[in-house]
Write an enzyme that holds these catalytic residues in place. Structure first.
Site, PDB file in Angstrom:
ATOM      1  N   LYS A  80       0.853  -1.200   0.000  1.00 14.68           N
ATOM      2  CA  LYS A  80       0.000   0.000   0.000  1.00 14.68           C
ATOM      3  C   LYS A  80       0.880   1.237   0.000  1.00 14.68           C
ATOM      4  CE  LYS A  80      -4.030   2.057   0.667  1.00 14.68           C
ATOM      5  NZ  LYS A  80      -3.802   2.840  -0.562  1.00 14.68           N
ATOM      6  N   LYS A 104       5.040   2.251   8.871  1.00 17.06           N
ATOM      7  CA  LYS A 104       3.903   3.060   9.341  1.00 17.06           C
ATOM      8  C   LYS A 104       2.678   2.166   9.558  1.00 17.06           C
ATOM      9  CE  LYS A 104       3.829   7.257   7.400  1.00 17.06           C
ATOM     10  NZ  LYS A 104       3.551   8.274   6.359  1.00 17.06           N
ATOM     11  N   LYS A 116       5.192   1.966  -2.974  1.00 19.78           N
ATOM     12  CA  LYS A 116       5.160   3.360  -3.457  1.00 19.78           C
ATOM     13  C   LYS A 116       5.426   3.337  -4.956  1.00 19.78           C
ATOM     14  CE  LYS A 116       4.731   7.420  -1.313  1.00 19.78           C
ATOM     15  NZ  LYS A 116       3.958   7.663  -0.087  1.00 19.78           N
ATOM     16  N   THR A 201      -5.199  13.369   7.032  1.00 20.04           N
ATOM     17  CA  THR A 201      -3.796  13.494   7.435  1.00 20.04           C
ATOM     18  C   THR A 201      -3.618  14.700   8.362  1.00 20.04           C
ATOM     19  OG1 THR A 201      -3.123  12.475   5.377  1.00 20.04           O
ATOM     20  CG2 THR A 201      -1.409  13.599   6.603  1.00 20.04           C
ATOM     21  N   ASN A 252      -2.910  20.804   1.824  1.00 21.36           N
ATOM     22  CA  ASN A 252      -3.898  19.899   2.395  1.00 21.36           C
ATOM     23  C   ASN A 252      -3.584  19.599   3.869  1.00 21.36           C
ATOM     24  OD1 ASN A 252      -4.513  16.615   2.633  1.00 21.36           O
ATOM     25  ND2 ASN A 252      -6.169  17.918   1.936  1.00 21.36           N
ATOM     26  N   SER A 392      -7.410   5.610   4.238  1.00 21.73           N
ATOM     27  CA  SER A 392      -7.361   4.811   3.006  1.00 21.73           C
ATOM     28  C   SER A 392      -7.779   3.370   3.301  1.00 21.73           C
ATOM     29  CB  SER A 392      -5.947   4.775   2.431  1.00 21.73           C
ATOM     30  OG  SER A 392      -5.739   5.871   1.598  1.00 21.73           O
TER      31      SER A 392
HETATM   32  P1  NAD Z   1       0.165  20.232  -0.751  1.00 22.58           P
HETATM   33  O1  NAD Z   1       0.788  20.251  -2.085  1.00 22.58           O
HETATM   34  O2  NAD Z   1      -1.307  20.330  -0.601  1.00 22.58           O
HETATM   35  O3  NAD Z   1       0.795  21.417   0.155  1.00 22.58           O
HETATM   36  C1  NAD Z   1       2.158  21.671   0.239  1.00 22.58           C
HETATM   37  C2  NAD Z   1       2.351  23.049   0.867  1.00 22.58           C
HETATM   38  O4  NAD Z   1       3.731  23.283   1.062  1.00 22.58           O
HETATM   39  C3  NAD Z   1       1.828  24.196   0.010  1.00 22.58           C
HETATM   40  O5  NAD Z   1       1.275  25.174   0.851  1.00 22.58           O
HETATM   41  C4  NAD Z   1       3.090  24.730  -0.646  1.00 22.58           C
HETATM   42  O6  NAD Z   1       2.977  26.091  -1.051  1.00 22.58           O
HETATM   43  C5  NAD Z   1       4.057  24.552   0.488  1.00 22.58           C
HETATM   44  N1  NAD Z   1       5.458  24.570   0.066  1.00 22.58           N
HETATM   45  C6  NAD Z   1       6.009  24.050  -1.056  1.00 22.58           C
HETATM   46  N2  NAD Z   1       7.311  24.332  -1.079  1.00 22.58           N
HETATM   47  C7  NAD Z   1       7.597  25.024   0.034  1.00 22.58           C
HETATM   48  C8  NAD Z   1       8.770  25.579   0.599  1.00 22.58           C
HETATM   49  N3  NAD Z   1       9.944  25.458  -0.032  1.00 22.58           N
HETATM   50  N4  NAD Z   1       8.675  26.221   1.785  1.00 22.58           N
HETATM   51  C9  NAD Z   1       7.502  26.329   2.427  1.00 22.58           C
HETATM   52  N5  NAD Z   1       6.358  25.817   1.941  1.00 22.58           N
HETATM   53  C10 NAD Z   1       6.411  25.168   0.793  1.00 22.58           C
HETATM   54  O7  NAD Z   1       0.723  18.910  -0.050  1.00 22.58           O
HETATM   55  P2  NAD Z   1       0.110  18.145   1.203  1.00 22.58           P
HETATM   56  O8  NAD Z   1      -0.801  17.090   0.721  1.00 22.58           O
HETATM   57  O9  NAD Z   1      -0.353  19.131   2.219  1.00 22.58           O
HETATM   58  O10 NAD Z   1       1.413  17.390   1.737  1.00 22.58           O
HETATM   59  C11 NAD Z   1       2.413  18.083   2.475  1.00 22.58           C
HETATM   60  C12 NAD Z   1       3.469  17.070   2.856  1.00 22.58           C
HETATM   61  O11 NAD Z   1       2.887  16.025   3.633  1.00 22.58           O
HETATM   62  C13 NAD Z   1       4.139  16.386   1.659  1.00 22.58           C
HETATM   63  O12 NAD Z   1       5.491  16.204   1.993  1.00 22.58           O
HETATM   64  C14 NAD Z   1       3.441  15.039   1.584  1.00 22.58           C
HETATM   65  O13 NAD Z   1       4.267  14.038   1.023  1.00 22.58           O
HETATM   66  C15 NAD Z   1       3.188  14.758   3.063  1.00 22.58           C
HETATM   67  N6  NAD Z   1       2.067  13.851   3.306  1.00 22.58           N
HETATM   68  C16 NAD Z   1       0.837  14.137   2.790  1.00 22.58           C
HETATM   69  C17 NAD Z   1      -0.213  13.266   3.036  1.00 22.58           C
HETATM   70  C18 NAD Z   1      -1.594  13.565   2.520  1.00 22.58           C
HETATM   71  O14 NAD Z   1      -2.510  12.762   2.800  1.00 22.58           O
HETATM   72  N7  NAD Z   1      -1.810  14.676   1.842  1.00 22.58           N
HETATM   73  C19 NAD Z   1      -0.003  12.102   3.792  1.00 22.58           C
HETATM   74  C20 NAD Z   1       1.266  11.848   4.325  1.00 22.58           C
HETATM   75  C21 NAD Z   1       2.305  12.744   4.054  1.00 22.58           C
END
Ligand code: NAD
Length: 459
Positions: A80, A104, A116, A201, A252, A392
């Protein structure tokens, strides 16, 4: 196994090898051999599948795009993990993320393994029609190894519910008559997605911090006071007073975590700063998070960047450089943007004493060790950001049962599951001198090792 995961897994195995109360049936030479097997199993993926997706662009050109799926381990259930569309995604990164998924899921008792996927593209360079083709081809090329009981992808960077809907539809066409709804998660609600998946998340990230600093702390105050552990002292020093919080990343995960903090009835948080790829917004008295969430929802996910925009919204905030969010004088720092944000060159500037990892691997190994020595509590990615994979899993169950839960049921199930994990891990963490990340890994490795041993796989 490359990277941070590999070395923490090895430390966990070394500690467990020495602890003869763990798997006591394994003695002397047999014990050593079994642990050698464990290192081999956990440090390498079961499979790396690669392909080149042949895509006809709208301008008539035909290109071949590198794509892969890493299946790290399926001891606890089907593989997954998300599929990342990014121009710099590579095999090592995906393998490391796949192993994090294995651990995890083991930590949170989710009956899945770890996988992945990656496609080396910048999705912004392609039309909707071309992206649709890329998604269909991905499923087509990997259809033999994917499926609801084999390997269940989800969205990751550069993919979302639209891509999962397309992929599920392709899977359904290739395998007619199979229970296709469980083949992909993170789908739109209308296509069998789960209510609450989008917020899961961010809500989970906030929950881990809230649970530690309110419920757990209240119930264990005296016991914590008796521990000679710098982390117990940090937690107690931050109890029963308003806490200043900064959030890096307002997508998000970050925006939902910030909103939860703003609305929280259990803790007196003040969210004084949030940031995105452009800017940090700062107000010592606290920011109006709901107004900023509304604004980003209507402005391509971006925070206001000028005084005029802030005035128009009647939001009081200073505009600072985007990195400034990391170095503010706050109690709590939520990292919800990217990997490697706190590293050896900036770790001494971090003032927060509690860090919550919403993103995967936002703190490098050197910074992790340095901050742990200073008594900083880091709630690690493996613990904090599992809400997405947990919901999920609920989506997969709902798809199989074709019975769907109400949103409040989903959140209750999510928090119950995360609380179970916290109740297992926190007493160990505050009772011994290991950082929280190491405690989580030891627990996950114990679970995987015990299952492998009982299945007769350690020889
Ligand atoms: P997203 O794309 O919705 O948001 C990312 C945010 O980070 C945006 O606000 C963007 O402007 C900002 N950003 C990008 N570059 C930046 C920088 N250099 N400095 C500061 N801010 C910056 O992504 P998300 O879904 O919120 O995910 C964020 C992180 O969490 C990612 O690393 C993702 O892999 C991890 N993650 C997400 C989920 C999920 O369910 N969405 C689950 C586990 C892990």
């Amino acid at each position: 196994m490359a990277g941070q995961n590999g070395s923490i897994v090895q430390h966990s195995l070394d500690a467990l090898l020495e602890d003869e109360s763990f798997l006591p049936d394994l003695r002397e030479q047999d014990r050593k051999l079994a642990f050698t097997s464990l290192t081999a199993i956990l440090s390498t993926p079961n499979h790396i599948h690669k392909s080149f997706l042949r895509i006809a662009l709208e301008n008539g050109k035909v290109i071949r795009i590198p794509a892969f799926r890493v299946q790290h381990n399926n001891t606890l259930g089907p593989y997954k993990g998300g599929i990342r569309f990014h121009e710099s995604v590579n095999e090592d990164e995906v393998t490391n993320l796949a192993s994090l998924m294995t651990l995890k899921n083991a930590l949170h008792e989710v009956p899945f393994g770890g996988g992945k996927g990656g496609v080396i593209i910048d999705p912004r360079d392609f039309t909707v029609k071309e992206l649709h083709q890329i998604c269909k081809k991905y499923v087509h090329y990997f259809s033999d190894i994917l499926g609801p009981d084999k390997d269940i992808p989800a969205p990751d960077m550069g993919t979302g519910d639209k891509e999962m809907d397309w992929m599920m539809a392709e899977y359904k066409s290739i395998r007619p008559g199979t229970p296709y709804r469980g083949s992909f998660t993170g789908k739109s609600i209308i296509n069998g997605g789960s209510l609450g998946r989008k917020e899961a998340t961010g809500k989970g990230v906030y929950f881990t911090y809230r649970y530690m600093m309110s419920d757990f702390l209240e119930d264990h105050k005296e016991w914590l006071g008796a521990q000679e552990n710098p982390f117990a002292q940090t937690a107690l020093d931050h109890s029963n007073r308003p806490l200043k919080m900064a959030v890096q990343g307002f997508g998000n995960v970050g925006s939902i975590a910030a909103l939860e903090a703003f609305q929280c009835a259990h803790l007196k948080n003040r969210v004084v700063a949030v940031s995105d790829r452009n800017v940090t917004l700062y107000n010592e008295d606290g920011l109006n998070i709901p107004a900023l969430v509304d604004y980003t929802a209507n402005n391509n996910g971006e925070l206001p960047m000028t005084e005029e925009e802030l005035d128009g919204l009647e939001i009081k905030a200073e505009l600072l450089d985007r990195e400034k969010v990391l170095y503010l004088d706050v109690d709590v720092l939520v990292l919800a943007a990217l990997e490697d944000q706190v590293h050896k060159d900036n770790m001494t500037q971090i003032k927060a004493k509690i860090i919550v990892e919403g993103a995967n691997a936002p703190v490098t190994t050197e910074a992790d060790d340095y901050l742990a020595d200073k008594g900083v509590i880091i709630i690690p990615d493996i613990l904090a950001n599992a809400g997405g994979v947990i919901v999920s899993y609920f989506e997969w169950v709902q798809g199989r049962e074709t019975q769907f839960y109400r949103e409040e049921q989903v959140f209750k199930l999510l928090f119950d599951k995360m609380q179970n994990t916290m109740d297992t891990i926190l007493p160990q963490f505050f009772g011994d001198p290991f950082p929280l990340r190491q405690n989580c890994y030891i627990h996950a490795v114990m679970k995987l090792s015990t299952v492998l041993f009982r299945q007769g796989k350690l020889y």
